[in-house]
Scaffold this active site. Sequence first.
Site, PDB file in Angstrom:
ATOM      1  N   SER A 145      58.364  41.068  78.730  1.00 24.86           N
ATOM      2  CA  SER A 145      58.889  42.041  77.791  1.00 24.86           C
ATOM      3  C   SER A 145      57.840  43.127  77.545  1.00 24.86           C
ATOM      4  O   SER A 145      57.401  43.771  78.494  1.00 24.86           O
ATOM      5  CB  SER A 145      59.323  41.336  76.505  1.00 24.86           C
ATOM      6  OG  SER A 145      60.157  42.150  75.732  1.00 24.86           O
TER       7      SER A 145
ATOM      8  N   ASP B 231      70.527  41.889  79.812  1.00 23.56           N
ATOM      9  CA  ASP B 231      69.455  41.976  78.817  1.00 23.56           C
ATOM     10  C   ASP B 231      69.618  43.242  77.969  1.00 23.56           C
ATOM     11  O   ASP B 231      69.524  44.349  78.496  1.00 23.56           O
ATOM     12  CB  ASP B 231      68.107  41.992  79.540  1.00 23.56           C
ATOM     13  CG  ASP B 231      66.923  41.919  78.604  1.00 23.56           C
ATOM     14  OD1 ASP B 231      67.108  42.078  77.386  1.00 23.56           O
ATOM     15  OD2 ASP B 231      65.802  41.697  79.094  1.00 23.56           O
TER      16      ASP B 231
ATOM     17  N   HIS C 203      67.774  38.514  78.259  1.00 21.19           N
ATOM     18  CA  HIS C 203      66.339  38.600  78.011  1.00 21.19           C
ATOM     19  C   HIS C 203      65.639  37.251  78.104  1.00 21.19           C
ATOM     20  O   HIS C 203      64.508  37.163  78.554  1.00 21.19           O
ATOM     21  CB  HIS C 203      66.106  39.207  76.627  1.00 21.19           C
ATOM     22  CG  HIS C 203      64.731  39.745  76.414  1.00 21.19           C
ATOM     23  ND1 HIS C 203      64.245  40.831  77.100  1.00 21.19           N
ATOM     24  CD2 HIS C 203      63.726  39.351  75.582  1.00 21.19           C
ATOM     25  CE1 HIS C 203      63.005  41.082  76.697  1.00 21.19           C
ATOM     26  NE2 HIS C 203      62.671  40.204  75.785  1.00 21.19           N
TER      27      HIS C 203
END
Length: 700
Positions: free
Chosen positions: A549, A635, A670
């Site tokens: 991330s 995501d 995600h």
Amino acid sequence: MTRQNPTTSHLPKVRHLHGETLVDPFDWLRAENWRDVMRDPAQLAPDIRAFLDEENQRASAWFEPLAALRVELVGEMRGRIKEDDSSVPSTDGPYAYFTRFRQGGQHPLYCRRAEPDGAEVLLLDGDLLAVDKAYFQLGEVRHAPDHTRVLWTADEAGSESYTLRIRDLASGDDLADVIPDTTGSALWSRDGRHLFYVRRDEDHRPSFVYRHALGSDPAADILIYEEPDKGFFVSLGQTQSGRFGMIECGDHETGEVHLIDLTDCLAPARLVAPRETGVRYAVEHHPDLHGQDMLVIETNAGGAEDFKLVVAPLAAPQRENWRDLVPHRPGCMILSHAAFRDHLVRLEREEGLPRIIIRTLADDREHAIDFDEEAYSLGFDPGFGFDKTLIRFTYSSMTTPTEVWDYDMASGQRWLRKRQDVPSGHDPERYVTRRLMATAPDGETIPVSVLHARQTPLDGTAPCLLYGYGAYGISIPASFSTSRLSLVDRGFVFAIAHIRGGTEKGWRWYREGKLAAKTNSFTDFIAVGEHLVEHRLVSPTRIVAHGGSAGGMLMGAVANLRPDLFAGIIAEVPFVDVLNTMLDDSLPLTPPEWPEWGNPILDPDAFQRIRSYSPYDNVEAKEYPAIFALAGLTDPRVTYWEAAKWVARLRATKAGAHPLLLRTNMEAGHGGASGRFDRLEETALVYAFALACTGTVPVA
């Protein structure tokens, strides 16, 4: 796999801003209908799908010689998991609630038993609910105050859009009340006849709070709060007293709270204190604090950078009525707090180490719960109820499996309720955990948590997995992980670089890793790698960097800055297309992210600053280390096209023959795969890549 330059049939996107020309040859990989793709991956354009499929095939071919190793790794990691594990029950009135897994099960089972010795009753079967679904993730599961129903939410696409349902516990059936497109968070009113939930706007931002009456049509639900600022996200919380629900609004630097009276849920929500830029606060409630109905507020107001606790009358909670209860101490950051009838508990962190502080409200005396290890992780669970003296905390270190303890705040006694079982065996004495300090280019000291096997030679030959994040004030705990032992047992040194951008050393540590100071995160991480080499803890040619991330942005940045320092880069759901994302205010996270990175639409300095480090925009025709990027098609946080565009530009630009791999999970978002054993398959890919890059295992 013949296509080497996927730009040949697509025109680049050209735009002009702040006197500069931006040319993006891979903008075509961004799905214009991304909102539809989030809900239904089949809506992805064929040319984009073909590109992702081709990259997935390339990655699969590269990993094929490592198939046996991956099977071995999954077997090891699964062997360390107690498959029929269960949580320690938490008592609420006549019942104790807990979760457990069945042998071989992928998803949790939610259960309860009547106190003190009732038989287990299965309330919600995650495995059954997930049958025939490519992706399934349970969100909130919350029982009603009268214990007759549970509300539960589930995401079936990986896009973090949850459907809310209500289960009648007497019949075992779900009611007709089905509410789609929620954030997964919900609260019951005290009478159990209403609930509150959050919905997203058309750009997937959590912005609306609704009240639902059981048995009514969800289309008639009442909007009780709408967030006017696209840069603020909305969530729900509840005070420990149980009286109030909290509508919590905020971005990365400013917050605001509205209270829902759960005993009178038809009354309008009331504001605690209006938002002020740069001021954050979190609220607890005590109905009889020194004879008054009070709010206990954690805040950075008045220059309390590392936060303090203040109190204010419930009837008049405005800023001017706040008075200090626990004063600010620079460098000692208050992380959370909870109010009980006789005690106030806070979790704080100083010099990278957390601790729990108990305050007796009758005399304001305080004591800490002590721990002995050099580096450890600590979590606090207030549980159910206000009129109690028992709290629960979890403790682990990089060598000590997770322990769950109950603690009596009045007597100071503690009871071990559970120690994580590692079925294949775990001897903490076989491992060493250390806390080191590396020196940044500006002289700042960076904490580093290190784990290695006791028998690993520290003579400059050991391979290393170096993990980093460094954003949003999020700290990476020095906690126990059964999975990483598969690397450590093969001679790896595992290290966490607690770089600026987190809050390991207080809010200052975060402030010095954001906006104009963002590059400190990158140079800190590089300095940690150099420190490990200089002190001969690891080999100078066998370091693999790992982040996800915002930590994936870190990976892209250090790959550009110091490709020679790393044998490999693993970037999971990497935020690498920073400039283009921050210029796209239709994306869910862009407006809330401007306080973190800057607003390049309006601010020329922010534009130039982000452009100078954005990994995608700074790819050069030079040799890069081996790179493995992982993405999720649905995501909503870091869109799939960030990793796709980055890999496409690297493939078209870089020199050298080191592998460049992209794997996109076409059925997840995600967090990757949703099942607990399916996630091991992804971890095995990451570890196999690290082992191959460092020469620990051969690749044909």
